[in-house]
Motif scaffolding. Structure first.
Motif, PDB file in Angstrom:
ATOM      1  N   GLY A   1      41.882 -25.093  49.586  1.00  0.00           N
ATOM      2  CA  GLY A   1      40.910 -25.340  50.643  1.00  0.00           C
ATOM      3  C   GLY A   1      40.218 -26.690  50.493  1.00  0.00           C
ATOM      4  O   GLY A   1      40.007 -27.412  51.474  1.00  0.00           O
ATOM      5  N   GLN A   2      39.863 -27.042  49.263  1.00  0.00           N
ATOM      6  CA  GLN A   2      39.200 -28.316  49.028  1.00  0.00           C
ATOM      7  C   GLN A   2      40.122 -29.485  49.350  1.00  0.00           C
ATOM      8  O   GLN A   2      39.691 -30.494  49.931  1.00  0.00           O
ATOM      9  N   TYR A   3      41.387 -29.370  48.981  1.00  0.00           N
ATOM     10  CA  TYR A   3      42.354 -30.420  49.307  1.00  0.00           C
ATOM     11  C   TYR A   3      42.442 -30.610  50.823  1.00  0.00           C
ATOM     12  O   TYR A   3      42.472 -31.746  51.323  1.00  0.00           O
ATOM     13  N   MET A   4      42.501 -29.517  51.561  1.00  0.00           N
ATOM     14  CA  MET A   4      42.591 -29.622  53.018  1.00  0.00           C
ATOM     15  C   MET A   4      41.354 -30.299  53.600  1.00  0.00           C
ATOM     16  O   MET A   4      41.457 -31.165  54.476  1.00  0.00           O
ATOM     17  N   LEU A   5      40.172 -29.919  53.107  1.00  0.00           N
ATOM     18  CA  LEU A   5      38.939 -30.550  53.581  1.00  0.00           C
ATOM     19  C   LEU A   5      38.950 -32.051  53.304  1.00  0.00           C
ATOM     20  O   LEU A   5      38.612 -32.863  54.189  1.00  0.00           O
ATOM     21  N   GLU A   6      39.311 -32.430  52.096  1.00  0.00           N
ATOM     22  CA  GLU A   6      39.311 -33.845  51.734  1.00  0.00           C
ATOM     23  C   GLU A   6      40.324 -34.637  52.551  1.00  0.00           C
ATOM     24  O   GLU A   6      40.097 -35.814  52.856  1.00  0.00           O
ATOM     25  N   THR A   7      41.437 -34.012  52.917  1.00  0.00           N
ATOM     26  CA  THR A   7      42.464 -34.689  53.705  1.00  0.00           C
ATOM     27  C   THR A   7      42.053 -34.829  55.153  1.00  0.00           C
ATOM     28  O   THR A   7      42.344 -35.845  55.802  1.00  0.00           O
ATOM     29  N   MET A   8      41.356 -33.827  55.683  1.00  0.00           N
ATOM     30  CA  MET A   8      40.966 -33.836  57.101  1.00  0.00           C
ATOM     31  C   MET A   8      39.819 -34.786  57.409  1.00  0.00           C
ATOM     32  O   MET A   8      39.771 -35.401  58.475  1.00  0.00           O
TER      33      MET A   8
ATOM     34  N   THR B   1      50.647 -33.188  45.504  1.00  0.00           N
ATOM     35  CA  THR B   1      49.360 -33.316  44.811  1.00  0.00           C
ATOM     36  C   THR B   1      49.480 -33.135  43.301  1.00  0.00           C
ATOM     37  O   THR B   1      48.456 -32.934  42.637  1.00  0.00           O
ATOM     38  N   ASP B   2      50.690 -33.238  42.761  1.00  0.00           N
ATOM     39  CA  ASP B   2      50.904 -32.998  41.338  1.00  0.00           C
ATOM     40  C   ASP B   2      50.368 -31.613  40.954  1.00  0.00           C
ATOM     41  O   ASP B   2      49.715 -31.438  39.934  1.00  0.00           O
ATOM     42  N   ASN B   3      50.640 -30.661  41.827  1.00  0.00           N
ATOM     43  CA  ASN B   3      50.253 -29.257  41.657  1.00  0.00           C
ATOM     44  C   ASN B   3      48.753 -29.086  41.442  1.00  0.00           C
ATOM     45  O   ASN B   3      48.303 -28.332  40.577  1.00  0.00           O
TER      46      ASN B   3
ATOM     47  N   THR C   1      54.991 -20.049  51.871  1.00  0.00           N
ATOM     48  CA  THR C   1      55.287 -20.516  50.522  1.00  0.00           C
ATOM     49  C   THR C   1      55.926 -21.905  50.558  1.00  0.00           C
ATOM     50  O   THR C   1      55.619 -22.767  49.724  1.00  0.00           O
ATOM     51  N   ASP C   2      56.806 -22.141  51.530  1.00  0.00           N
ATOM     52  CA  ASP C   2      57.377 -23.485  51.697  1.00  0.00           C
ATOM     53  C   ASP C   2      56.270 -24.522  51.868  1.00  0.00           C
ATOM     54  O   ASP C   2      56.309 -25.603  51.262  1.00  0.00           O
ATOM     55  N   LEU C   3      55.286 -24.208  52.706  1.00  0.00           N
ATOM     56  CA  LEU C   3      54.204 -25.154  52.981  1.00  0.00           C
ATOM     57  C   LEU C   3      53.322 -25.365  51.753  1.00  0.00           C
ATOM     58  O   LEU C   3      52.878 -26.488  51.481  1.00  0.00           O
ATOM     59  N   MET C   4      53.047 -24.286  51.002  1.00  0.00           N
ATOM     60  CA  MET C   4      52.256 -24.439  49.775  1.00  0.00           C
ATOM     61  C   MET C   4      53.010 -25.259  48.736  1.00  0.00           C
ATOM     62  O   MET C   4      52.421 -26.088  48.026  1.00  0.00           O
ATOM     63  N   GLU C   5      54.324 -25.037  48.641  1.00  0.00           N
ATOM     64  CA  GLU C   5      55.123 -25.829  47.708  1.00  0.00           C
ATOM     65  C   GLU C   5      55.084 -27.313  48.065  1.00  0.00           C
ATOM     66  O   GLU C   5      55.031 -28.181  47.184  1.00  0.00           O
TER      67      GLU C   5
END
Length: 455
Positions: free
Chosen positions: A182-189, A80-82, A70-74
């Motif tokens: 998941g999409q955010y992680m893909l775009e960042t990687m 990312t402005d939620n 939860t810390d990491l998701m927060e």
């Protein structure tokens, strides 16, 4: 980077695989990394997720694990402005038992030494309880509110069965958009060099390096890698068997439904509600006769377990609701397109109507545009994950995330990434790996536990 020659090969592009690749690339600067999956990213089990999260478990290790996640998701929500649509109205666990001693014992055990500070008691005419009027995760309280007494619960949740006598409101809990995460992680990687290939793994061998045979577009290829991360979800045991290792896990198919709540039977501000009490479903004489004649359905006439789920979906101004009930306990072989029980929508609706009688309006009249879906819970017997080194040198696991894959994926990915690069890990991490099976005292404790946190 040549995609057939990499440092790290992550097998599985669900939430767990993406999170592991994300932390390897972003936190540990590993760029020669390839993710392979037979389907598109987030398209199998992750697409069937309830997308809920909570930080309470009946064991402090799992509570610490999900707190870390939860810390990491927060952190991602802040940056990312939620974008991941994180909310925090909590989990509301309810029972008609006015003295649920074992449940309260598990509640205190899960929070360990911090329990006295985190657990708040409310009884009688208490005015100190704060209902979840806002979904904002940044202003929501932490800890747990314990509501005791039918009248008190009716004051705040009048749509519930009037016999509900105890409610545990887990406050650091809510939902997110797993697809957006998941999409955010893909775009960042991707700008960091991480690549994805749609391919089916068919064989794994090792000489000086791993040689992984895959089939892509009907053609067989061989990928070379120094390290393999097995994040194959329900197929993790199949992948492990390819390099001669057996994982202590199995798969159980669970189902959910979602539909438009045209009758507004469920309050849009209601937390994710879970009716803990078992029940015997209410069938008509004709239905009972038909069910008794079918060996596969006759069990529905018997007493059933609890933990029926219901939550609003789509925010305060949405119309959809989700219902779920993980009553199946029979292991089965995973498939990419599991066969669903056509009677499940009616079954879960009947069960949910006990807690929220207004849902009874939909019995025999569910909207045609409902969605009935399901996925496999890949799980160990004790319902703890497998994260870290496998027995095979060079292979690492982000596996057996059961029904808590969305809520735990960030922590699981972070811990596995740390294991891959040899970075320090939190104190709770060691027993989330295969190493726990060498700890007899812990395994005896888990074997005798009344609850494994499966809601």
């Amino acid at each position: 980077m040549k995609t057939n020659d990499v440092e790290i090969l992550v097998i599985g592009a669900g939430m767990a695989g993406l999170a592991t690749a994300y932390y390897l690339a972003v936190e540990h600067k590993r760029s020669r990394l390839l993710i392979v999956d037979e389907g598109q990213p987030m398209a199998l089990t992750s697409a069937q997720s309830g997308e809920n999260y909570r930080n309470w478990w009946p064991h402090p290790t799992m509570a610490a694990f999900t707190d870390h996640s939860t810390d990491l998701m927060e952190d991602i929500a802040r940056r990312t402005d939620n974008r991941i649509h994180m909310t925090r109205r909590g989990y509301l666990l309810v029972t008609r038992d006015d003295s649920p001693d074992e449940l309260l014992r598990q509640l205190h055990a899960g929070y360990g030494a911090a329990a006295s500070k985190l657990i708040r008691q409310h009884e009688g005419t208490s005015q100190t309880y704060s209902p979840p009027l806002s979904a904002d995760w940044q202003t929501a309280p932490d800890g747990v509110d314990v509501l005791r007494g039918c009248d008190l619960i009716q004051r705040y949740y009048p749509a519930f069965d009037k016999e509900v006598a105890t409610a545990l409101h887990i406050r650091r809990a809510g939902d997110i958009s797993g697809q957006q995460l998941g999409q955010y992680m893909l775009e960042t990687m991707r700008p960091l060099g991480v690549q994805f290939q749609q391919a089916r793994v068919v064989g794994i061998a090792k000489a000086d390096r791993f040689q992984v045979d895959v089939v892509a577009d009907g053609e067989r290829q061989t990928l070379k890698a120094d390290i393999i991360v097995n994040a194959a979800g329900p197929f993790a045991a199949h992948i492990s068997a390819m390099h001669g290792e057996k994982l202590p896990m199995h798969n159980v198919l669970q189902q959910k439904i979602a539909f438009v709540d045209r009758h507004r039977a469920v309050d849009r501000k209601m937390p994710f509600a879970i009716d803990l009490d078992g029940q015997t479903l209410d069938w008509s004489p004709e239905e009972r006769e038909a069910l008794a004649a079918d060996p596969d359905l006759a069990r529905l006439l018997e007493p059933m377990p609890g933990s029926i789920h219901c939550r609003p979906d789509g925010g305060d101004h949405g119309q959809w609701i989700k219902l779920g009930w993980a009553f199946n306990s029979e292991p089965s072989e995973p498939t990419r397109e599991p066969e669903l029980n056509p009677y499940f929508p009616e079954i879960v609706l009947r069960a949910a109507s006990r807690l929220q009688p207004a849902l009874g309006q939909y019995l025999g009249a569910l909207p045609r545009d409902r969605v009935h879906y399901g996925g496999f819970y890949p799980m160990t017997k004790e319902n703890w994950p497998l994260i870290g080194a496998a027995k095979t040198a060079g292979v690492f696991l982000t596996a057996a995330l059961s029904g808590y894959g969305t809520m735990s994926a960030c922590a699981a990915g972070d811990l596995c990434a740390r294991a891959v690069v040899g970075a320090p890990t939190p104190a709770f991490a060691g027993v989330l790996s295969l190493a726990r099976y060498e700890n007899k005292a812990l395994m005896d404790e888990l074997e005798s536990a009344e609850s494994r946190g499966l809601l």
